[in-house]
Design an enzyme around this catalytic site. Sequence first.
Site, PDB file in Angstrom:
ATOM      1  CB  SER A  88      -2.920  72.015  38.268  1.00 11.89           C
ATOM      2  OG  SER A  88      -3.287  73.116  37.486  1.00 11.89           O
ATOM      3  CE1 TYR A 144      -8.144  69.797  36.639  1.00 17.20           C
ATOM      4  CE2 TYR A 144      -6.600  71.838  36.851  1.00 17.20           C
ATOM      5  CZ  TYR A 144      -6.689  70.492  36.727  1.00 17.20           C
ATOM      6  OH  TYR A 144      -5.569  69.898  35.774  1.00 17.20           O
ATOM      7  CE  LYS A 166      -5.325  67.667  38.759  1.00 23.52           C
ATOM      8  NZ  LYS A 166      -5.100  66.305  38.576  1.00 23.52           N
TER       9      LYS A 166
END
Lengths: 327, 327
Positions: B127, B151, B155
């Site tokens: 992402s 998050y 990632k």
Amino acid sequence: MHVMIIGAAGMIGRKLVERLAVAPAALGHEITHLTLVDVVEPETPATLSAISATLAIDLSSEGGAERLVAARPDVIFHLAAIVSGEAEADFDKGYRVNLDGTRALFEAIRQEGRRERYAPRVIFASSIAVFGQPFPERIGDEFFTTPLTSYGTQKAICELLLADYTRRGFFDGIGIRLPTICIRPGAPNKAASGFFSNILREPLAGNEAVLPVDENVRHWFASPRSAVGFFVHATRLDTSRIGPRRNLTMPGLSALVGEEIEALGRIAGAKAVRLIRHEPDPVIRAIVAGWPTNFDARRARELGFTAEASFDEIIRIHIEDELGGKI
Amino acid sequence: MHVMIIGAAGMIGRKLVERLAVAPAALGHEITHLTLVDVVEPETPATLSAISATLAIDLSSEGGAERLVAARPDVIFHLAAIVSGEAEADFDKGYRVNLDGTRALFEAIRQEGRRERYAPRVIFASSIAVFGQPFPERIGDEFFTTPLTSYGTQKAICELLLADYTRRGFFDGIGIRLPTICIRPGAPNKAASGFFSNILREPLAGNEAVLPVDENVRHWFASPRSAVGFFVHATRLDTSRIGPRRNLTMPGLSALVGEEIEALGRIAGAKAVRLIRHEPDPVIRAIVAGWPTNFDARRARELGFTAEASFDEIIRIHIEDELGGKI
């Protein structure tokens, strides 16, 4: 202030302890407790024995991190790691010690803080191995981390964890990306980078040394004294000045092997230089060709971190700190 | 060829399955087995039912990854994740699913390969959340990953693991950094980024939508069709062209919210535009202000990844793929 050094038996750990022994106020606060941790029991200087405790603990062992953090140290230096060559040779051990051990420490701090408010300063030894070629001529502070070793990968992952745990308020972390430390004291070591130190340390002691690469190889250096200085400075730093980007490339000296040798000649004469035997080694040459050569460490310099400006200075520091001021 | 899709019940997973249903040769090889995995049992299109199996497995559960890898799929799409908001709200769950689950998958592949030679293609959904402000005007392929969410941290860590496991030959990995997917089908969702889709999808269906930010907000977009295209292309790609830097920022469209609205007006008329209610929300505005706005995704474009060049195109794709070609 309770200070804990994890990896206290390693080269930088020992030098940091020595610094605290001669300058107990170096960290800006009186040290009331000093806990020295390593997988083998670390030594304690006599002048610190009244406030020191030693522990032989492996961070990655079950419950190891919790045991360390239970004493709620105010400052934690995390210097412990499996070195690059071993992490590459033993994939499982490298990830277990360098990644899982560090994560266990960070997580133990978070859990301790859930029990009762706690957010120590955590100073983590990272490395320029987080970078992988190809490089720009000078690697800037915003260059990406694409390591080409498992060791560098583990360090880069721990940097990300450190930044996230800091952002969430679990601790107050700083990652210190060390240059190659030169002149490493002690016996010649078999690390691929060993020759950078060997070709100075050995001739200064009247011994032969082998140079396996060309004199036009460029690399990034700081003295052991500077390395200790980075960790001391990171303890005193006002972290509100750093922001969320908590991992800093330390300043260093970008120099050619030829410049190392010229400095040796200026300080110890042509006789010392003649002790360097040129024995090209294609394997070492290939490894070294993948290493970073130069950085623009602007952020760290602006935050007050300093390193040497010449190899003359690096050699003089070795003579002062390791050879009693005489060659 | 045995293809496994982990996260097959998610938006992109479902669209990828639909694509394979209408274009079974899309991946360049005949698919003999298709395994669809999610924490809930995914649906299988009728045309694929003869070759498909479905599994309800949580990657981060004990033995979950081993169970998946035991069937030795040739291509593994790993699309499963806890989304940004939840990973921020539940620290433990985010790390357990997004980091430990992914690492368990990678590790299960390595262990399977130790048993008997095995190195599947692994295509991982990353992402643009791996980046954190401040940003340059356009984020280049060598910009560093300093995420400002857990998050994004998870990632970025998985990207590092993917590159190292690939470098060591344990699998052949590609990390796909997705732009914000627009127009997301389905009901308006509560993600902070939801409005980018809502203000097009809802008016196109004759419903009101709320715009919580200014029209001069810039962001980075690709359609769901492009997202599926990225994963399909990554399967067919000659990875010898990529080198060790395995994580790629996908191409996208940098556009203002105002440009979204103008495109809506051109395609669906002023009546549709009037269905957008401007209700500034300072919380959402602050979150969005930290997001990347523009990239120079040169590497991915050179490797043949493509995305839309205008919002007119993005809206037309939504009309074709979700509304049966009519508004």
